[in-house]
Scaffold this motif. Sequence first.
Motif, PDB file in Angstrom:
ATOM      1  N   GLY A  71       0.786  -1.229   0.000  1.00  0.00           N
ATOM      2  CA  GLY A  71       0.000   0.000   0.000  1.00  0.00           C
ATOM      3  C   GLY A  71       0.812   1.270   0.000  1.00  0.00           C
ATOM      4  N   MET A  72       2.038   1.175  -0.441  1.00  0.00           N
ATOM      5  CA  MET A  72       2.899   2.363  -0.417  1.00  0.00           C
ATOM      6  C   MET A  72       3.265   2.819  -1.823  1.00  0.00           C
ATOM      7  SD  MET A  72       5.214   1.255   2.788  1.00  0.00           S
ATOM      8  CE  MET A  72       5.344   2.699   3.814  1.00  0.00           C
ATOM      9  N   GLY A  73       4.362   2.362  -2.347  1.00  0.00           N
ATOM     10  CA  GLY A  73       4.908   2.887  -3.596  1.00  0.00           C
ATOM     11  C   GLY A  73       4.112   2.630  -4.844  1.00  0.00           C
ATOM     12  N   THR A  74       3.943   1.367  -5.220  1.00  0.00           N
ATOM     13  CA  THR A  74       3.320   1.094  -6.514  1.00  0.00           C
ATOM     14  C   THR A  74       1.839   1.449  -6.534  1.00  0.00           C
ATOM     15  OG1 THR A  74       3.110  -1.236  -5.912  1.00  0.00           O
ATOM     16  CG2 THR A  74       4.970  -0.638  -7.299  1.00  0.00           C
ATOM     17  N   SER A  75       1.150   1.289  -5.423  1.00  0.00           N
ATOM     18  CA  SER A  75      -0.269   1.667  -5.427  1.00  0.00           C
ATOM     19  C   SER A  75      -0.433   3.178  -5.547  1.00  0.00           C
ATOM     20  CB  SER A  75      -0.996   1.140  -4.189  1.00  0.00           C
ATOM     21  OG  SER A  75      -0.489   1.719  -3.004  1.00  0.00           O
ATOM     22  N   LEU A  76       0.526   3.942  -5.036  1.00  0.00           N
ATOM     23  CA  LEU A  76       0.483   5.408  -5.168  1.00  0.00           C
ATOM     24  C   LEU A  76       0.724   5.808  -6.625  1.00  0.00           C
ATOM     25  CD1 LEU A  76       0.268   8.261  -4.052  1.00  0.00           C
ATOM     26  CD2 LEU A  76       2.689   8.117  -3.427  1.00  0.00           C
ATOM     27  N   ILE A  77       1.682   5.154  -7.277  1.00  0.00           N
ATOM     28  CA  ILE A  77       1.939   5.432  -8.693  1.00  0.00           C
ATOM     29  C   ILE A  77       0.713   5.066  -9.522  1.00  0.00           C
ATOM     30  CG2 ILE A  77       3.299   4.678 -10.702  1.00  0.00           C
ATOM     31  CD1 ILE A  77       5.664   4.429  -8.606  1.00  0.00           C
ATOM     32  N   LEU A  78       0.125   3.910  -9.233  1.00  0.00           N
ATOM     33  CA  LEU A  78      -1.079   3.491  -9.941  1.00  0.00           C
ATOM     34  C   LEU A  78      -2.210   4.476  -9.688  1.00  0.00           C
ATOM     35  CD1 LEU A  78      -2.509   1.411 -11.712  1.00  0.00           C
ATOM     36  CD2 LEU A  78      -2.982   0.084  -9.640  1.00  0.00           C
ATOM     37  N   LYS A  79      -2.341   4.951  -8.458  1.00  0.00           N
ATOM     38  CA  LYS A  79      -3.380   5.937  -8.124  1.00  0.00           C
ATOM     39  C   LYS A  79      -3.222   7.189  -8.988  1.00  0.00           C
ATOM     40  CE  LYS A  79      -5.087   9.054  -4.628  1.00  0.00           C
ATOM     41  NZ  LYS A  79      -4.576  10.236  -4.044  1.00  0.00           N
ATOM     42  N   MET A  80      -2.001   7.693  -9.083  1.00  0.00           N
ATOM     43  CA  MET A  80      -1.767   8.909  -9.865  1.00  0.00           C
ATOM     44  C   MET A  80      -2.110   8.691 -11.342  1.00  0.00           C
ATOM     45  SD  MET A  80       1.604  10.632  -8.065  1.00  0.00           S
ATOM     46  CE  MET A  80       2.685   9.290  -8.479  1.00  0.00           C
ATOM     47  N   ASN A  81      -1.761   7.522 -11.881  1.00  0.00           N
ATOM     48  CA  ASN A  81      -2.056   7.236 -13.281  1.00  0.00           C
ATOM     49  C   ASN A  81      -3.560   7.075 -13.514  1.00  0.00           C
ATOM     50  OD1 ASN A  81       0.560   7.405 -14.259  1.00  0.00           O
ATOM     51  ND2 ASN A  81       0.994   5.266 -13.825  1.00  0.00           N
ATOM     52  N   VAL A  82      -4.238   6.334 -12.646  1.00  0.00           N
ATOM     53  CA  VAL A  82      -5.686   6.145 -12.783  1.00  0.00           C
ATOM     54  C   VAL A  82      -6.399   7.483 -12.631  1.00  0.00           C
ATOM     55  CG1 VAL A  82      -7.728   5.099 -11.706  1.00  0.00           C
ATOM     56  CG2 VAL A  82      -5.679   3.722 -12.087  1.00  0.00           C
ATOM     57  N   GLU A  83      -5.972   8.278 -11.655  1.00  0.00           N
ATOM     58  CA  GLU A  83      -6.576   9.593 -11.414  1.00  0.00           C
ATOM     59  C   GLU A  83      -6.470  10.476 -12.660  1.00  0.00           C
ATOM     60  OE1 GLU A  83      -6.608  11.857  -7.269  1.00  0.00           O
ATOM     61  OE2 GLU A  83      -4.632  11.806  -8.188  1.00  0.00           O
ATOM     62  N   SER A  84      -5.304  10.487 -13.260  1.00  0.00           N
ATOM     63  CA  SER A  84      -5.070  11.287 -14.460  1.00  0.00           C
ATOM     64  C   SER A  84      -5.951  10.810 -15.624  1.00  0.00           C
ATOM     65  CB  SER A  84      -3.594  11.197 -14.843  1.00  0.00           C
ATOM     66  OG  SER A  84      -3.358  11.757 -16.094  1.00  0.00           O
ATOM     67  N   ILE A  85      -6.023   9.505 -15.807  1.00  0.00           N
ATOM     68  CA  ILE A  85      -6.811   8.939 -16.905  1.00  0.00           C
ATOM     69  C   ILE A  85      -8.294   9.224 -16.706  1.00  0.00           C
ATOM     70  CG2 ILE A  85      -7.564   6.761 -17.951  1.00  0.00           C
ATOM     71  CD1 ILE A  85      -4.604   5.781 -17.309  1.00  0.00           C
ATOM     72  N   LEU A  86      -8.791   9.023 -15.496  1.00  0.00           N
ATOM     73  CA  LEU A  86     -10.206   9.277 -15.232  1.00  0.00           C
ATOM     74  C   LEU A  86     -10.542  10.756 -15.418  1.00  0.00           C
ATOM     75  CD1 LEU A  86     -10.955   6.955 -12.178  1.00  0.00           C
ATOM     76  CD2 LEU A  86     -11.435   6.553 -14.603  1.00  0.00           C
ATOM     77  N   LYS A  87      -9.643  11.624 -14.960  1.00  0.00           N
ATOM     78  CA  LYS A  87      -9.864  13.065 -15.117  1.00  0.00           C
ATOM     79  C   LYS A  87      -9.908  13.437 -16.600  1.00  0.00           C
ATOM     80  CE  LYS A  87      -8.045  17.572 -13.847  1.00  0.00           C
ATOM     81  NZ  LYS A  87      -6.952  18.325 -13.233  1.00  0.00           N
ATOM     82  N   ASP A  88      -8.983  12.889 -17.383  1.00  0.00           N
ATOM     83  CA  ASP A  88      -8.943  13.163 -18.823  1.00  0.00           C
ATOM     84  C   ASP A  88     -10.208  12.690 -19.535  1.00  0.00           C
ATOM     85  OD1 ASP A  88      -6.443  14.265 -18.495  1.00  0.00           O
ATOM     86  OD2 ASP A  88      -5.352  12.544 -19.332  1.00  0.00           O
ATOM     87  N   ASN A  89     -10.897  11.712 -18.933  1.00  0.00           N
ATOM     88  CA  ASN A  89     -12.107  11.154 -19.529  1.00  0.00           C
ATOM     89  C   ASN A  89     -13.375  11.614 -18.811  1.00  0.00           C
ATOM     90  OD1 ASN A  89     -11.420   8.979 -21.734  1.00  0.00           O
ATOM     91  ND2 ASN A  89      -9.817   8.893 -20.189  1.00  0.00           N
ATOM     92  N   ASN A  90     -13.237  12.693 -18.032  1.00  0.00           N
ATOM     93  CA  ASN A  90     -14.361  13.304 -17.315  1.00  0.00           C
ATOM     94  C   ASN A  90     -15.139  12.338 -16.420  1.00  0.00           C
ATOM     95  OD1 ASN A  90     -13.942  15.925 -18.469  1.00  0.00           O
ATOM     96  ND2 ASN A  90     -14.805  15.110 -20.361  1.00  0.00           N
ATOM     97  N   VAL A  91     -14.393  11.432 -15.767  1.00  0.00           N
ATOM     98  CA  VAL A  91     -14.995  10.502 -14.811  1.00  0.00           C
ATOM     99  C   VAL A  91     -14.632  10.990 -13.416  1.00  0.00           C
ATOM    100  CG1 VAL A  91     -15.057   8.129 -13.956  1.00  0.00           C
ATOM    101  CG2 VAL A  91     -14.814   8.575 -16.417  1.00  0.00           C
ATOM    102  N   LYS A  92     -15.649  11.333 -12.643  1.00  0.00           N
ATOM    103  CA  LYS A  92     -15.424  11.800 -11.281  1.00  0.00           C
ATOM    104  C   LYS A  92     -15.243  10.600 -10.365  1.00  0.00           C
ATOM    105  CE  LYS A  92     -18.039  16.058 -11.798  1.00  0.00           C
ATOM    106  NZ  LYS A  92     -16.970  16.964 -11.964  1.00  0.00           N
ATOM    107  N   ALA A  93     -14.165  10.628  -9.582  1.00  0.00           N
ATOM    108  CA  ALA A  93     -13.882   9.500  -8.697  1.00  0.00           C
ATOM    109  C   ALA A  93     -13.096   9.955  -7.485  1.00  0.00           C
ATOM    110  CB  ALA A  93     -13.097   8.433  -9.443  1.00  0.00           C
TER     111      ALA A  93
END
Length: 89
Positions: free
Chosen positions: A10-32
């Motif tokens: 729950g530290m490094g890789t999940s944080l990197i994945l969070k940032m990538n998912v957050e960016s992708i969802l934002k780019d696709n106008n998905v609120k999460a």
Amino acid sequence: MKVLTVCGLGMGTSLILKMNVESILKDNNVKANIEHMDVSAANSTDADLIVTSNELAGNLEGHKAKLVVIKNFFDKEEIIAALKEAAII
């Protein structure tokens, strides 16, 4: 929508994945609301979507959230494809 990004500790890789998912969802106008955590915490956390690795997916069986499996947490194109396949974006 509540999204969990999950790795073993729950530290490094999940944080990197969070940032990538957050960016992708934002780019696709998905609120999460996106949180990153370890697999144990994810099992007891309510969510609509869990994004994790194939190695950890088995530990999350039975969770009510839709499960999206990613091989490479750094590969945005793979994440986009997996989210499209799961009908999230």
